[in-house]
Design an enzyme around this catalytic site. Sequence first.
Site, mmCIF file in Angstrom:
data_model
loop_
_atom_site.group_PDB
_atom_site.id
_atom_site.type_symbol
_atom_site.label_atom_id
_atom_site.label_comp_id
_atom_site.label_asym_id
_atom_site.label_seq_id
_atom_site.Cartn_x
_atom_site.Cartn_y
_atom_site.Cartn_z
ATOM 1 N N GLU A 339 0.808 -1.230 0.000
ATOM 2 C CA GLU A 339 0.000 0.000 0.000
ATOM 3 C C GLU A 339 0.840 1.278 0.000
ATOM 4 O O GLU A 339 0.510 2.240 0.686
ATOM 5 C CB GLU A 339 -0.946 0.000 1.212
ATOM 6 C CG GLU A 339 -1.959 -1.131 1.137
ATOM 7 C CD GLU A 339 -2.807 -1.268 2.386
ATOM 8 O OE1 GLU A 339 -4.018 -1.475 2.231
ATOM 9 O OE2 GLU A 339 -2.283 -1.203 3.507
HETATM 10 C C1 ACM Z 1 -1.965 -5.475 4.142
HETATM 11 O O1 ACM Z 1 -3.012 -5.988 4.537
HETATM 12 N N1 ACM Z 1 -1.915 -4.184 3.874
HETATM 13 C C2 ACM Z 1 -0.761 -6.262 3.954
#
Ligand code: ACM
Length: 531
Positions: A339
């Site tokens: 992310e």
């Molecule tokens: C995640 O759940 N951002 C690895």
Amino acid sequence: MRVLRLRRALGTLLALGVLGASASCTAARGDDARGGGEHRAALTPFERLLPAPASARAAGPGYAVGPGTVIRTSRGSGEEVRRVGELLAEQLRRPTGLPLPVVDGALGDGIRLRIDEDAQGVGEEGYRLESRPDGVTLTARTPAGLFHAGQTLRQLLPVAGPGTVPGGEITDAPRFAYRGAMVDVARHFFTVEQVKRYVDQLAQYKVNTLHVHLTDDQGWRLAIDSWPRLAEYGGGSEVGGGPGGHWTKAEYRDLVAYAGERYVELVPEIDMPGHVNAALASYAELTCDGKAPARYTGVKVGFSSLCVGKERTYEFIDQVLGELAELTPGRYIHIGGDEAHSTPAADYASFMDRAQEVVARHGKTVVAWHQLSAARPAPGAVLQYWGHDRTPAAEKTRVATAAGAGNPVILSPADRLYLDMKYDQATKPGLAWAGVVPVKRSYSWDPGAYLPGLPESAVLGVEAPLWTETIATRADWEFMAFPRLLSLAELGWSPAGSLDWDTYSRRLAAQGPFLDAQDITFHRAPDVPWQ
Ligand code: ACM
């Protein structure tokens, strides 16, 4: 929908020899013609083992554990085996109410722990367990194998009081080398004592890895000497505005040692280049504009990034990962990489190149979330896949392709193994962005045939993460983890041929009293025939 190729339950158990003597087959048929799961005969202790062993055969009378029972280790086996014996004694004393002294000398009645480096069919972590009237013999190539044998023995005895270990023999070894859980102590802070409690719970079901998500936007949880404000300031926040907290290095070392004695390897994660607001809030020099942001207590993701173009960033990660490597006897350091929505793709790739180099220089193997597959995974770097059924096929293919080029994969499908996903819409804590995950769904998939193009040989193992945006108490933590953590344990350990929801759900139900006896809060899922 994924089509599971599962063998018929009874056939499998017979093939494995789990049902053993024909008497138990008769009992399993029972007098009750209604045939519903709740009317079948109770499982025998060999049948109810969880995770299911590779093979088990009931035969003849067993060993009665009583006031005279001793645990035997031989001096020749070494200090570590002695310690495994002491730990087993500690674990058995409370349920049995017996003194169970640990004595030197492999010969004689009792519970015997033996190392046999030539033991067949047990690998590095497996064991053989033989129970006869004169005793129970646990044999393994390694102390880890003896430890796992001891956890099996615990399940063969009653929840409370002394009892008889049924006669017979088990030969057991894990399907996957990596059987992990993760806990996020960044979104909400948890003490080392709470994490140790989880280590005990994991080890009991032969889960051998604990990934600790130590840093995120909302908090930095581990003291770093060269950057003290990370923990002192960056640790002082958490989701919802609570006080947060951090672990000292001494506390972390203590946790590593505690886990190590239970054959649980810690994999520490410093998430980067995103998920770093707590670090940026602590040190303005880490930002591109030289201005420290405020600490963050919300639950958004993807808004923070290390400053990829600044050399100071690389001094920072070198010193942080260097201190972390020094605290880590284990093989792996996890560098996150998920992310990173505020880091341009080219910057992400060049940053991850350098971060991977730093980990290698400090003598460790990289683990990263599977987004690293869109950049340049280093040779041997491990990718942790956290996609789900709606993840684009191209993203899945990228992971399988990287695996083909030598990057092993840990499978943590969010719509199967994320323990923070709600069981159903009525579940109070938890999230549902990957969908709701009933217990049956967490169990009913095959890690060896999950991602298209990813052969079982490229799967290092499985891991069940627990993210804590909505989880702030031990009760909520355990409620979300149990019983789905046991799905993880069985998927990681048991042979593919024994995976079958119908029998599993009955074995899981039989664990209820063991969980209750340990005061573990768990979800009495309606899809499980609890007694
Ligand atoms: C995640 O759940 N951002 C690895």
